[in-house]
Write a protein that holds these residues in place. Sequence first.
Motif, short mmCIF file in Angstrom:
data_model
loop_
_atom_site.label_atom_id
_atom_site.label_comp_id
_atom_site.label_asym_id
_atom_site.label_seq_id
_atom_site.Cartn_x
_atom_site.Cartn_y
_atom_site.Cartn_z
N ASN A 1 0.83 -1.21 0.00
CA ASN A 1 0.00 0.00 0.00
C ASN A 1 0.86 1.26 0.00
N THR A 2 0.25 2.36 -0.40
CA THR A 2 1.06 3.57 -0.63
C THR A 2 0.56 4.82 0.09
N PHE A 3 -0.67 4.76 0.62
CA PHE A 3 -1.29 5.98 1.14
C PHE A 3 -1.29 5.94 2.67
N LEU A 4 -0.47 6.78 3.26
CA LEU A 4 -0.26 6.79 4.71
C LEU A 4 -1.20 7.80 5.38
N PRO B 1 2.15 13.90 11.17
CA PRO B 1 2.67 15.26 10.98
C PRO B 1 2.21 15.78 9.61
N THR B 2 1.77 17.01 9.59
CA THR B 2 1.41 17.65 8.32
C THR B 2 1.95 19.07 8.33
N THR B 3 1.81 19.75 7.22
CA THR B 3 2.20 21.17 7.17
C THR B 3 1.05 21.97 6.56
N GLY B 4 1.13 23.28 6.67
CA GLY B 4 0.08 24.14 6.12
C GLY B 4 -1.10 24.22 7.07
N ASP B 5 -2.30 24.40 6.50
CA ASP B 5 -3.49 24.51 7.33
C ASP B 5 -3.81 23.17 7.98
N VAL B 6 -4.60 23.23 9.05
CA VAL B 6 -5.01 22.01 9.73
C VAL B 6 -6.11 21.33 8.92
N GLU B 7 -5.81 20.15 8.44
CA GLU B 7 -6.80 19.35 7.71
C GLU B 7 -6.96 18.06 8.51
N LEU C 1 -8.58 11.31 4.53
CA LEU C 1 -8.57 11.17 3.07
C LEU C 1 -7.93 12.38 2.41
N ASN C 2 -7.99 13.51 3.11
CA ASN C 2 -7.37 14.72 2.59
C ASN C 2 -5.94 14.93 3.09
N TYR C 3 -5.70 14.60 4.36
CA TYR C 3 -4.34 14.87 4.86
C TYR C 3 -3.37 13.73 4.55
N GLY C 4 -3.89 12.58 4.17
CA GLY C 4 -3.03 11.42 3.90
C GLY C 4 -2.05 11.71 2.76
N SER C 5 -1.02 10.89 2.67
CA SER C 5 0.04 11.15 1.70
C SER C 5 0.74 9.86 1.31
N THR C 6 1.35 9.88 0.15
CA THR C 6 2.31 8.82 -0.16
C THR C 6 3.57 9.07 0.67
#
Lengths: 753, 753
Positions: free
Chosen positions: A99-102, A125-131, A135-140
Amino acid sequence: MKSFSIVFSRLLIVVFVSFLGCKNDTSKDITTNEAVEVLKDFTQYVNPFIGTSNFGTTNPGPIAVRGMANVSPFNVAGPQNLPLEKDSRWLSTPYVHENTFLTGFSHVNLSGVGCPELGVILAMPTTGDVETNHLNYGSTYSKEKATVSYYSNHIDKYNVKVEATATTRVGVSKYHFPAGKSNILLNLGLGLTNEEGAMVKVVSPTEIEGMRSVGSFCYYKPEEAYPVYFVARFSKPADTFGVWKTPRTYDGVEGKWMGYNGKNRLKENYTKEVVGDSIGAYMRYNFDKPSTVEMKIGVSYISIENARENLEKETANKTFDAVLADTKNDWNQHLSRIEVEGGTADDKTIFYTALYHTLIHPNTLNDFNGEYPKMKTRETLKTDGTRYTTFSFWDTYRNLHQLMSLVYPEQQSNMVKSMLQIYDESGWLPKWELNATETTTMVGDPAGIIIADTYLKGIRDFDIEKAYQAMKKSATQLENNPLRPGLKDYIEKGYLTTSTIHSGSVSTTQEYNISDFAIAQLAKALDKKDDYNTFSKRSISYRNLFDKEFNLLRPKNEDGSWLTPYNPEYGANFVENVGFIEGNAWQYTFMVSHDTKGLIDLMGGDDALANQLENVFSKKQFDMANEPDIGYPFLFKYIKGKEHKTDALVQQLLSTYFKNTPDGLPGNDDTGTMSAWAVFSMMGIYPVSPAEPSYAIFPSKFDKVIIHLNNTYYKNNRLILSKESTPEGNKVKVNKEIYKNHFITHNAITSSK
Amino acid sequence: MKSFSIVFSRLLIVVFVSFLGCKNDTSKDITTNEAVEVLKDFTQYVNPFIGTSNFGTTNPGPIAVRGMANVSPFNVAGPQNLPLEKDSRWLSTPYVHENTFLTGFSHVNLSGVGCPELGVILAMPTTGDVETNHLNYGSTYSKEKATVSYYSNHIDKYNVKVEATATTRVGVSKYHFPAGKSNILLNLGLGLTNEEGAMVKVVSPTEIEGMRSVGSFCYYKPEEAYPVYFVARFSKPADTFGVWKTPRTYDGVEGKWMGYNGKNRLKENYTKEVVGDSIGAYMRYNFDKPSTVEMKIGVSYISIENARENLEKETANKTFDAVLADTKNDWNQHLSRIEVEGGTADDKTIFYTALYHTLIHPNTLNDFNGEYPKMKTRETLKTDGTRYTTFSFWDTYRNLHQLMSLVYPEQQSNMVKSMLQIYDESGWLPKWELNATETTTMVGDPAGIIIADTYLKGIRDFDIEKAYQAMKKSATQLENNPLRPGLKDYIEKGYLTTSTIHSGSVSTTQEYNISDFAIAQLAKALDKKDDYNTFSKRSISYRNLFDKEFNLLRPKNEDGSWLTPYNPEYGANFVENVGFIEGNAWQYTFMVSHDTKGLIDLMGGDDALANQLENVFSKKQFDMANEPDIGYPFLFKYIKGKEHKTDALVQQLLSTYFKNTPDGLPGNDDTGTMSAWAVFSMMGIYPVSPAEPSYAIFPSKFDKVIIHLNNTYYKNNRLILSKESTPEGNKVKVNKEIYKNHFITHNAITSSK
């Protein structure tokens, strides 16, 4: 086990490390008076990615030896991860290698199980606005790396490097943020468990506390859902913080008045509890230059206060690197109990990773202060030793506890004590106990088998009379017996019928036989002759179900007639089956290793058994991924003239199913059972018949295997299994002598010269 | 107010009760040096059922003076209660008199409000098996009785008699169970609020603790939802106990694996936290004979610990009867501040019930230890006096605070101090503050009007400079001003236009005018001459919106043109209206009592105003249930020759709208505003122009009214208003003298001989 420990120091290449300096409880159990020079880093041979594909359901996240906390990357949510997405299918792991989407890192997880559970307290951990929607904040992610007690990756979307490690009850993460606005999300909505409900509260700009409801393992017993508590501490105070909640969407007229119906809500700098199914909290930073934040999440099954104490006692004032060094050192201490020589690098990696997997579950349930939840009602109790949990006994009674008894007897002793605590609390020994709930998953009455096996191997520092009483209770109480449904038929007829229980009448009969054999063996040791006779007789009642027509076992109906029509191959691949649980007649018939001689007679002699056993493999009925038949390869050792069939077969199975790759386990690790199979098989011994203190013996994968024995329990300090080339081929040497038999007793292996 | 209190004892008929013995905080505020013999039980004249029909939205449940806790029967859930069922319509009360189906007793409630909120922590006694769905466990009831601080009914289905009383922060119930299995349910799912989410934990067989999320008053600001905490104590240990949870129903494949999907779960004897939207806890008894259980539920907006402390400090070791006696006594102390002679028994009941309603809100927010939540972020702060809450200022600035200033000035002082605390915490004075959230309901900037009115009446023991600064801030800050949207247009043009705000451009202009008048009056008193001139000028800018065509106010467009077409009757009955909030031109035009002289000029003289004012009544445009026009009846006092029109009109309105029946309020009590109207009107004085320290004066409903004044603030110890029959008809006597004018200043009324 003696209540004091003679702790010795081990010399690492450069540093002198004392056990006393290590806070992982399990280390308290390690007792030996042999000074060993540990010159090697055994952890280099652990590949935590093994078992993370092919439904091995292990995860590559850091964990301490038998740790409660485990920081696993969580990549099973969201359509990006289809087809191995958690809501679209039965999926029992927080991480799948392909799988690829963390969507975060979960802090309590199960390893190698077959049902979705835990996988909660997700940090991201994310950057930018709080999401806050995964499904939106997830990432490869990329640059993934995992070694013992360490995991790292790079979250592509945010250019954030993540590192993670753990102590027994604390997950520790280090986030490398770029300059600018950064966030650490604590998502309490998302999880692998099918339970919901959480509470979260920001205590200060450096601390968040809360709880998450989990439970209903295997979609059973929702009424026993229970909380896991946590405290998260951050090395830098947040510039702002907040909580979020996404409530349900209202139907009806009220929904029309709610402009916010079903929408997520952010509560900035809010300091009270928020409860709900889909909630979380965040810490927010505005960095003027690239910066790191270390986050420690302590967990507890008792209370937030205990989670905080766990965090403080295990990690206070310790940096990420210090925690990593200590946990890695503890792993090395444990792994070094077995040294191997020879074999390829992959062989060593397969071996030590398997050993690593056997040291994950059963895991620690009690808090640092000894408190743990009572079965079911979850009142707070206190234990002196470690209260272990995650007892998947239908799996582990076959080999994992035998491995513990040989290599880590102080742990096995504590596991038996934990079983007796469960008996004291609930009135019954455990079957599939998880975090103080009896999940009642699978069949049979396996606890007593483990107890008898342990006792007969000389590990006796527990209340054997209580244990025996507990074993007899489940073997004799006809009504309201959660461990042995159908016991009345079993005792009266000698077997369960197709009407006694919904499915698995034959396999359940076999399981009860093995349990009764264990009681008989223990009765003999305790000089309880009547019981020995009674239970010995009961232990071979499976013979009633042997059908000469197929030379296999076959279900019987209530009137004693055979189930007809009958196809013994039906039931493979987990197809539900009236006679067998998770298997068919081929996969179960030989699961009577305590009576292999009897089976030989039933089948018509050694050759008949050999033929039929060979059929299992040639007809591709052997299932390496399921427990009932995993002892089959060793049964040839019982057949005169066929003994060496085992040797090649084991090597063939090892090379087919156990690899230094993510799909390098045959299937679910079953809380270490598959891995224990590999460890024994690669060492060249296997405990074929549970509750019989002996091993089949055969050539090891390695030139030499040294097991450092704990001589609180065993006479020798070490056991050396090695190969000796002779004109007749390779022979097995036990310590200094070539061993000539096909079985070796536990006593001999731990005390012979 | 001075920081020390000269506490005096009051002599009841038989018992000597000291204020010091009473734990209700409000009593701390009562200061007088006059020894009064309280020979009467004034509480006999309170009928808590008044206002429980006709959308009065009061409830008959027991409450202490300005109490935080209130045990209200909850009969607005379930189709049995249609059409007045909470989920089928906008319904803002936990109790409706005509409803029949009871589903419990809620422990925090609002009285006389127009939006659904609170109505949570429901307790319900049942018998037989534990049934947790309110639609199933609910019952009809009978033998309903309510007096001050006491409510009782008989639950038909279970043959259980319920009695309830309360202290400031604790609801106390007494359940009379028949022999057999009995249960006390604590339902945290059901509630009047449109928020959800709760936590519950059984601490012991005599204690349950938890929290419930509430908020989103008027379906606004869901992000400011907040918790109310509770601890419930039971006089008898439960034989068994438990918690329940009804989770959401899962869609998708997982739902298929859950035999329990969406079904309720009981967790018997479980002692950990359960969280969720639909949860609860129960205590279960098996009585061999009819038995009573007393239950105390302490509440707090800070923490469970504080809820427990509130419970212990206010009710520890006190029986139900002792609590009832103390709370009733405190009510009597408060009600006895006004004595009336003459009038019918119904008149007295209408009067004292109205006075009772004015002593419910604003209510206590702080815990016994002084802790209360900071605005919005809810950090814990501490107050010396009482921190009041439930400030529905758009309603209450018109008369309720004037009543408090006259009769309970020590409370009014504390209310102003609470307003300044809110300013300190949030940067703004409150508008519609509820439990430390600013709901931003309604329009205008009313806080300053109350502050000015209070100060000008001689109640000055608060930081007037800070208050003045706060008032000026909302009157002058052009951007990001939550209290005065459209301020730029207002200042530049003198009015809000139809483009400035969504609706209510005229009425909002009028509200700002009144606020500016208040600033001007205060500026004058503080010798701030420039401000006095500026704000005096601003306060009459409504004149720009006076349209001679209709002799009424009329909205103007952005370009200064009149809104066309225009029907001044449009907007009655809460129809949304571009010019007016909750009303139309008839209901708003005269709401400029600070400039009635100016309005007379605009309209063309006394007769023109009189005619137009009479039109309001003859055209049936007068709305007794809505605030903008409730001062109209007193405006005749400004019109030469028409002054006595007020006298009859007031008596007519009183007899039409105020009755000793459940529908005896004209509509929403608006946190006591309607009731304050009745109290003033029945006494024969009315504060027509907020921030002007004077009253219209007219004949009372009663022969004699004695107000016991608090002479920490006032010169006299008492004010006596009485009727004097003269040849020219009834005259009003103020103390010893016949009063000849139509208005009387606050100073005169509190100090004249």
